[in-house]
Scaffold this active site. Structure first.
Site, short mmCIF file in Angstrom:
data_model
loop_
_atom_site.label_atom_id
_atom_site.label_comp_id
_atom_site.label_asym_id
_atom_site.label_seq_id
_atom_site.Cartn_x
_atom_site.Cartn_y
_atom_site.Cartn_z
N GLU A 62 0.83 -1.22 0.00
CA GLU A 62 0.00 0.00 0.00
C GLU A 62 0.86 1.27 0.00
OE1 GLU A 62 -3.26 0.07 2.72
OE2 GLU A 62 -3.95 -1.91 2.13
C1 FAD Z 1 3.70 -9.41 0.36
C2 FAD Z 1 3.26 -8.42 -0.63
C3 FAD Z 1 1.92 -8.33 -0.97
C4 FAD Z 1 1.51 -7.46 -1.98
N1 FAD Z 1 0.21 -7.46 -2.39
C5 FAD Z 1 -0.13 -6.77 -3.52
C6 FAD Z 1 -1.40 -6.91 -4.12
O1 FAD Z 1 -2.27 -7.64 -3.62
N2 FAD Z 1 -1.67 -6.25 -5.27
C7 FAD Z 1 -0.74 -5.43 -5.86
O2 FAD Z 1 -1.01 -4.86 -6.90
N3 FAD Z 1 0.47 -5.24 -5.29
C8 FAD Z 1 0.82 -5.91 -4.16
N4 FAD Z 1 2.07 -5.75 -3.60
C9 FAD Z 1 3.00 -4.83 -4.23
C10 FAD Z 1 3.40 -3.67 -3.36
O3 FAD Z 1 2.40 -2.71 -3.35
C11 FAD Z 1 4.74 -3.17 -3.95
O4 FAD Z 1 5.71 -4.08 -3.50
C12 FAD Z 1 5.08 -1.80 -3.56
O5 FAD Z 1 4.24 -0.92 -4.24
C13 FAD Z 1 6.54 -1.44 -3.85
O6 FAD Z 1 6.95 -1.83 -5.14
P1 FAD Z 1 8.30 -2.66 -5.31
O7 FAD Z 1 8.29 -3.76 -4.33
O8 FAD Z 1 8.47 -2.98 -6.73
O9 FAD Z 1 9.45 -1.66 -4.84
P2 FAD Z 1 10.14 -0.46 -5.70
O10 FAD Z 1 9.11 0.36 -6.37
O11 FAD Z 1 11.21 -1.10 -6.51
O12 FAD Z 1 10.75 0.39 -4.55
C14 FAD Z 1 11.99 0.05 -3.91
C15 FAD Z 1 12.28 1.10 -2.85
O13 FAD Z 1 12.44 2.39 -3.45
C16 FAD Z 1 11.60 3.32 -2.82
N5 FAD Z 1 11.13 4.27 -3.84
C17 FAD Z 1 10.62 4.01 -5.05
N6 FAD Z 1 10.33 5.15 -5.70
C18 FAD Z 1 10.64 6.16 -4.87
C19 FAD Z 1 10.58 7.58 -4.95
N7 FAD Z 1 10.11 8.24 -6.01
N8 FAD Z 1 11.01 8.30 -3.91
C20 FAD Z 1 11.50 7.69 -2.82
N9 FAD Z 1 11.59 6.35 -2.68
C21 FAD Z 1 11.16 5.59 -3.69
C22 FAD Z 1 10.45 2.52 -2.23
O14 FAD Z 1 9.90 3.18 -1.12
C23 FAD Z 1 11.17 1.24 -1.82
O15 FAD Z 1 11.72 1.39 -0.57
C24 FAD Z 1 2.47 -6.60 -2.60
C25 FAD Z 1 3.81 -6.66 -2.22
C26 FAD Z 1 4.21 -7.57 -1.26
C27 FAD Z 1 5.67 -7.64 -0.92
#
Ligand code: FAD
Length: 838
Positions: free
Chosen positions: A508
């Site tokens: 989220e």
């Molecule tokens: C267990 C689990 C359940 C999930 N369930 C769902 C689901 O049901 N449906 C769904 O659609 N998604 C789901 N997600 C996805 C979740 O919402 C994403 O993992 C999340 O949005 C972050 O994306 P990412 O993991 O690719 O990290 P990235 O986007 O690669 O981010 C990596 C890091 O960089 C930081 N970052 C990225 N951009 C910026 C910025 N502009 N400024 C500062 N910091 C930044 C982030 O805060 C993070 O710390 C789930 C994820 C997990 C792990």
């Protein structure tokens, strides 16, 4: 003396005009009067005929200049237009997706905090926790029943899955339809009720709550309830409510995580064949990952970008982000494989599809809603994010506190319960503070949502703050439990929460992004009384429309900035003595005043930050992160004061309020000081410091003795401890690991006096505590304790041995099965684009 009175009166007039946002005309008059007073020597006590010197000339010029600006034409030509040209390239540009995010949800108490003059009545209008009889019965009935059935160890270790009987109970009792209206077969519960139900389940099993949480947030029941066509509502909602459909919602992809709007998943409007008929539809290609419940789902909510090259919808080529409902047994849908998120057992996995044809009316809301997906998601996120994670974080804080306060009275080292050692008291105090504060923030925010608000900024700050503090609580509980918390097994009641912490931090809106990019930047844009209008004016390609809009905002902004400067200085100089507090604020009155004072400082610094950083706001994330923290502390303190009132101002809770308030304000000052010390324009930081910290120092955190006092209160079973840990699953069944704690705690307390006698005898060498010797029987025999005391102490000894025991296993039971790997490392499961590149 006359000089002094003159100076004081002049300063008082200056502060009064600025703090009351006087109009330009009044300022001009004020400067003219002041100049005249100087000319006739009013300040010297010996009035004389007016003299005209350099200072008088300066004064009249200034007054004249201000007066001239009251004429719109002059103001426009000499102030507004130059400002318009200078600011046009400096202010942050707002993209379409940002605009939709900004327009989604509501602004409420956050705007009051941004304003510097919070209207207390607005906060007081938020209802205290109120459940209907039906909601209360559901919490005490089916929720309690589910909690009793949930076996955390069985789920997260032995089965590594949520067992069928739990799924059945959850579906049969309507848990999956809490947010679905009664009209459509759901329970139609308020946000407050949903939050309490989710919290209670999560205090028993973090995996268990996840299967309830997802269908009750984004995925996709809420979207159908709010935006679905009548047919979609009539068909899906009752089935979702009865658990005949298991939903999931897929937004995230390998290349679009935090930047979800950049998704590569596409749909192309075309004609195709569906159930033997030629149909208008969409050819979809997607690759999503991390999707909770996907492996078990029967209904996939999918986000993708829709294109219409043949303009069949009449909306042009790039229609925009669109959401659709796809049965998972539809040909071409790849779903079912699982990820292993931190060892947690709730179902989570990827899904993909290539050129999958679906009818156009599978779009949520039908083809009229094509392209509106982002707005729909943002609207639902604002409400959903206010409920689920705050509920589970608060519940984790409360249950960890309850279990830890019992454990530290039972576990002794150096012949003393470890809870009485100052080193342990320190993290325990933090746990008490977090449990009190998170429950306050959870409850107040859920009530706002129950009343129809969709607090976008509050939900963002609460998400990152509550999950971060949950992490603190879990770490503190682990440190305090030592090896007992680290060794996993059926009797470990911390590991489940520990495994789930990173999930809460990431989903989220990952915390780093939510804290540094979303909270303050969005908050400032939405809550600042003039900023959004100014940016819109500057972005308007038509200067003739942009300039008058900027002009309207300009006056107000200048008055607002001036009032912040003078009011912040005034309230910080007077330490908040004259700051506002709501009527009948009682014993917490001083904290309301401090909140008002802090809000003024926040308004001042945030105004300067947005005005001076402009488009740099998105990249100066260390600054925006600190400002988000400052806002989060103000919000938390507001909720703490509100909770204290809502709970009826219990005398026993005032010490918690005092402790939390001191720490909130100290952290708030730290965040502002950090902002000023690191302000990219160093001179601004130097100029603002005396306004915010006129005496040079920030407020100090609560004292050690305050920490001792709140910990002692939490260690004592009874009304105060119960209130601190309310609405979680509690049992005193000694067969249950946490029930055993409760059961033993009361017996430990009942035998404290007898135990002291025994310990003294052991220290004197009269009684010998070694394996092979029944030291309690020896003490009884030697008359140290009575037979009754001996029986009670023997029972406590046996119970304590069970409480401190950790599980151990046959080595073979823990060995991993040697078989060919079913899951390949990520590098061997390349995302779709890498395959295409090859
Ligand atoms: C267990 C689990 C359940 C999930 N369930 C769902 C689901 O049901 N449906 C769904 O659609 N998604 C789901 N997600 C996805 C979740 O919402 C994403 O993992 C999340 O949005 C972050 O994306 P990412 O993991 O690719 O990290 P990235 O986007 O690669 O981010 C990596 C890091 O960089 C930081 N970052 C990225 N951009 C910026 C910025 N502009 N400024 C500062 N910091 C930044 C982030 O805060 C993070 O710390 C789930 C994820 C997990 C792990």
């Amino acid at each position: 003396m006359a000089e002094l009175i003159f100076v004081l009166l002049s300063v008082a007039a200056l502060f009064t005009l600025a703090m009351n946002r006087a109009s330009l005309r009044v300022w001009a008059l004020g400067v003219a009067l002041f100049t005249l007073a100087l000319q006739i020597g009013l300040g010297s006590g010996h009035p004389h005929v007016p003299v005209f010197n350099f200072w008088a000339l300066l004064g009249w010029l200034f007054a004249g200049g201000l007066f001239a600006l009251t004429f719109p034409r002059i103001k426009r030509d000499y102030v507004v237009l130059p400002a318009y040209r200078a600011l046009k390239g400096v202010m942050p540009a707002i993209s379409d997706t940002e605009r939709e995010a900004l327009e989604a949800g509501t602004v409420g108490w956050d705007a009051e905090l941004f304003s510097g003059t919070p209207d207390w009545a607005r906060l007081r209008r938020v209802n205290p926790i109120m459940l209907s009889a039906e909601e209360r019965a559901f919490l005490d009935g089916p929720t309690e029943e589910l909690c009793r059935k949930l076996n955390d160890w069985l789920i997260r270790h032995e089965l590594h899955d949520v067992p069928g009987d739990i799924w059945r109970l959850v579906c049969d009792r309507g848990f999956l339809g809490m947010l679905i209206s009664k009209e459509h077969g759901g329970l139609g519960f308020t946000a407050q009720a949903q939050s309490l139900v989710l919290g209670k389940i999560s205090s028993r099993s973090p995996d268990g709550v996840t299967i309830v949480m997802v269908p009750n947030s984004l995925g996709p029941g809420e979207l159908i309830e709010k935006y679905g066509t009548e047919m979609q509502k009539a068909y899906y909602l009752p089935r979702l409510a009865r658990g005949e459909e298991i939903p999931c919602f897929a937004l995230t992809g390998p290349f679009s995580g935090s930047d979800a709007a950049s998704m590569r998943d596409v749909g192309v409007v075309t004609k195709g064949w569906h159930e033997g008929e030629e149909t208008l539809g969409i050819k979809l290609t997607w690759e999503k990952r991390y999707i909770t419940l996907a492996p078990n789902a029967t209904l996939l909510g999918l986000a993708f970008r829709l294109f219409d090259p043949d303009n069949l919808l009449g909306r042009g080529d790039d229609v925009g982000i669109t959401l659709a409902l796809i049965p998972t047994n539809h040909p071409g849908v790849e779903i079912g494989r699982r990820h292993l998120p931190c060892g947690a057992a709730f179902p989570n996995g990827p899904t993909s599809g290539t050129n999958v044809f679906v009818p156009i009316d599978w779009i949520i809301g039908g083809k009229e809603r094509a392209g509106q997906g982002w707005r729909m998601l943002m609207n639902c996120l604002a409400a959903g994010r206010s409920i689920s994670l705050p509920a589970t974080s608060a519940a984790a804080a409360k249950s960890l506190l309850r279990n830890t306060t019992a454990y530290v009275r039972i576990r002794k080292q150096f012949n003393l319960p470890i809870g009485y050692m100052e080193g342990v008291e320190e993290p325990l105090a933090r746990m008490v503070e977090n449990a009190y504060g998170l429950e306050a923030a959870r409850a107040v925010t859920a009530s706002m949502v129950s009343a129809g608000e969709k607090p976008a900024v509050i939900s963002a700050l609460l998400k990152y703050m509550s999950t971060d503090r949950m992490r603190q609580c879990v770490n503190d509980a682990l440190d305090i439990h030592g090896g007992r918390g680290i060794c996993d097994g059926p009797s470990n009641y911390i590991q489940g929460a520990y495994q789930m912490v990173p999930v809460g931090i990431t989903v989220e809106g990952a915390n780093i992004l939510t804290r540094t990019l979303i909270t303050f930047a969005q908050g400032a844009l939405r809550s600042h009384p003039y900023l959004f209008t100014e940016i819109e004016a500057l972005q308007n390609p038509d200067q003739d429309l942009g300039v008058p809009t900027l002009e309207r905002a300009f006056d107000g902004h200048v008055a607002y900035s001036l009032s912040n400067i003078f009011a912040a200085l005034f309230h910080n100089l007077t330490l908040g003595a004259f700051a506002s507090a709501p009527p009948s604020a009682g014993a917490a009155r001083r904290w309301w005043k401090q909140l008002a004072r802090a809000s003024r400082s926040f308004a001042l610094v945030s105004d300067a930050t947005v005005a001076l950083l402009g488009s740099g706001l998105k990249v100066r994330q260390k600054i925006t992160g600190r400002m988000a923290d400052a806002l989060a502390e103000l919000y938390l303190l507001s909720c703490i004061l509100k909770r204290y009132e809502d709970d009826g101002c219990p005398r026993g809770d005032l010490k918690f309020v005092n402790y939390c308030a001191k720490n909130c304000l100290s952290r708030f000052d730290g965040a502002l000081a950090g902002t000023l010390d690191n302000f990219p324009l160093a001179w601004v930081g130097v100029l603002m410091r005396p306004l915010v910290f006129p005496y040079g120092f920030a407020r100090r955190p609560a004292l050690d003795k305050d920490g001792k006092s709140i910990v002692r209160a939490a260690l004592q079973p009874g009304e105060v401890r119960d209130r601190l840990t309310r609405d979680i699953f509690i049992t005193d069944d000694p067969k249950d690991p946490v029930g055993l704690l409760e059961h033993t705690l009361l017996k430990v307390i009942a035998t404290e006096e007898a135990d002291k006698k025994l310990e003294r005898a052991i220290r004197r060498g009269e009684v010998h505590r070694y394996y092979g010797n029944d030291w309690i029987a020896e003490a009884e025999k030697k008359g140290v304790i009575t037979a009754e005391e001996a029986a009670a102490l023997a029972e406590v000894r046996d119970l304590t041995a069970r409480v401190i025991a950790v599980d151990h296993f046959e080595a073979a039971a823990l060995a991993r099965k040697q078989s060919a790997p079913q899951t390949m490392p990520g590098a061997f499961n390349p995302p779709r684009d890498s395959i295409a590149a090859e």
